[in-house]
Design an enzyme around this catalytic site. Structure first.
Site, mmCIF file in Angstrom:
data_model
loop_
_atom_site.group_PDB
_atom_site.id
_atom_site.type_symbol
_atom_site.label_atom_id
_atom_site.label_comp_id
_atom_site.label_asym_id
_atom_site.label_seq_id
_atom_site.Cartn_x
_atom_site.Cartn_y
_atom_site.Cartn_z
ATOM 1 C CB VAL A 188 -9.943 2.036 -16.059
ATOM 2 C CG1 VAL A 188 -10.829 1.155 -15.189
ATOM 3 C CG2 VAL A 188 -10.075 1.634 -17.523
ATOM 4 C CE LYS A 247 -4.613 3.227 -10.170
ATOM 5 N NZ LYS A 247 -4.333 2.199 -9.143
ATOM 6 C CG ASN A 307 -12.647 4.215 -5.059
ATOM 7 O OD1 ASN A 307 -13.859 4.036 -4.942
ATOM 8 N ND2 ASN A 307 -11.761 3.262 -4.837
ATOM 9 C CD GLU A 345 -2.994 -1.086 0.346
ATOM 10 O OE1 GLU A 345 -3.360 0.029 -0.067
ATOM 11 O OE2 GLU A 345 -3.513 -2.154 -0.040
ATOM 12 N NE ARG A 378 -7.026 8.546 -8.546
ATOM 13 C CZ ARG A 378 -7.378 7.268 -8.490
ATOM 14 N NH1 ARG A 378 -6.726 6.378 -9.218
ATOM 15 N NH2 ARG A 378 -8.378 6.875 -7.727
ATOM 16 C CE1 TYR A 431 0.941 1.860 -4.106
ATOM 17 C CE2 TYR A 431 -0.070 3.772 -5.142
ATOM 18 C CZ TYR A 431 -0.177 2.533 -4.549
ATOM 19 O OH TYR A 431 -1.422 1.961 -4.375
ATOM 20 C CE1 TYR A 488 -6.493 3.103 -18.383
ATOM 21 C CE2 TYR A 488 -4.355 2.952 -17.314
ATOM 22 C CZ TYR A 488 -5.731 2.837 -17.266
ATOM 23 O OH TYR A 488 -6.346 2.472 -16.101
#
Length: 358
Positions: A192, A256, A195, A137, A202, A252, A241
């Site tokens: 895509v 994606k 949340n 995480e 972003r 991190y 994308y």
């Protein structure tokens, strides 16, 4: 009367006896430690920086996973590491009854953060046993780690400076035929997202870009979810994308990039850690970083130019001639990877919280 020569002889004999006694004591200590948890290699390298994860004498390194991440268990029948991932000398358990016998115990932070699991502080911890803190995480999702000071010996994370690095994906040399990507593009750029949080960078970047170009959006946010089977084929119709991470944290870089963009055949527009972090793990000229442009309008203009120039656009896929993407999705493979790395022998994280938030 005792002569001087005789006196010296007794003294030499007495000294010889003393030296033999000391030698026997040292030998006993050596044998005792040999039969204990330390091998000769570990004894000689105790004050060094690292040793091989595998134990000597062909004894496998034993690993206990204290609780399965997110509650999803995988079967551990047979020699899992060797049979599935070709990693020898590695045993993985999930039975807590093995606690006192294993070399390494792994704890997943998510369950600790949400108080679903606890550390076994009530159990007597073997002297040579090492505890591994595991999390994939972003730092803000790991909670408060200050109570874990001086408990963990090793970190296991996507970060390149972790003791055991387990990325979401990585490059591997091609060992077969190069995949031909379809070029049936219909949309300039797509995203895509499930949340949508307006406070995240972003989301702000998306709003800036959408002022100059239409962005096709899928996911729960737009009530247009994609199934696992439809995800990559859908993205493959897009020239670009938005591989935007929900956290701007060191190293991190998630699926994606590795799955959504690279495996679909769309050029990723990335936003997350710094361009330096991306360049450290991704192929050159395979992505476009949002922060490399002075404005969203400049980036949109660049995308439009590339889409109109097939040769320049296809340059972003040249890396596929030498490399392929390896995804890490099986928690067993991540655990087995512990046995492939050199682990620090004498190390304790006195401030895990600070390390996590660097």
């Amino acid at each position: 009367m005792m002569t001087c020569d005789t006196s010296r002889g007794y003294k030499r004999h007495f000294l010889y006896v003393i030296l033999c006694a000391i030698y026997l004591c040292l030998l006993c200590c050596w044998i005792d430690r040999w039969n204990g948890s330390e091998t000769w290699l570990q004894m000689w390298t105790k004050n060094g920086t690292s040793v091989s994860a595998s134990k000597s004498n062909n004894i496998p390194l034993s690993i206990l996973l204290w609780h399965w991440p997110f509650g999803r268990a995988y079967p551990l029948n047979g020699d899992v590491c060797l049979d599935l991932f070709k990693i020898p000398g590695c045993e993985v358990f999930d039975q807590r009854s093995e606690f006192s016998k294993v070399d390494v115990v792994v704890f997943h932070q998510r369950e600790l953060a949400y108080k679903k699991e606890k550390l076994p502080l009530h159990l007597e911890r073997p002297h040579r046993q090492r505890w591994v803190w595991l999390s994939l995480e972003a730092p803000e999702n790991n909670g408060n780690l200050q109570p874990f000071a001086n408990l963990f010996n090793l970190t296991m994370s996507y970060r390149r400076d972790a003791d055991i690095t387990v990325p979401y994906g990585e490059l591997q040399p091609h060992d077969g035929e190069v995949e031909v990507l379809p070029m049936n593009k219909t949309d300039l750029v797509c995203w895509v997202v499930s949340n949508f949080n307006r406070r995240q960078k972003r989301s702000q970047a998306y709003s800036q870009l959408s002022a100059f170009v239409n962005i096709t959006v899928y996911g729960r946010w737009k009530k247009a979810p994609l199934s696992a089977a439809d995800l990559l084929p859908t993205i493959s119709h897009c020239y670009f994308y938005l591989a935007f991470e929900n956290s701007l944290s060191k190293d991190y870089i998630t699926e994606k990039l590795w799955r959504n963009a690279y495996q679909s055949g769309a050029v990723p527009i990335v936003l997350g850690p710094t361009p330096v972090d991306y360049r450290a793990v991704a192929p050159p000229n395979s992505f476009i970083h949002f922060d490399d442009f002075s404005s969203a309008k400049e980036l949109v203009t660049y995308m439009q130019e590339l889409a109109a120039d097939r040769e320049r656009y296809e340059d972003f896929f040249r890396w596929r001639q030498e490399w392929k993407v390896k995804l890490y999705v099986d928690w067993r493979e991540r655990l087995c990877k512990i046995c492939t790395q050199s682990l620090p022998q004498q190390k304790v994280y006195s401030d895990l919280h600070t390390w996590n938030n660097v």
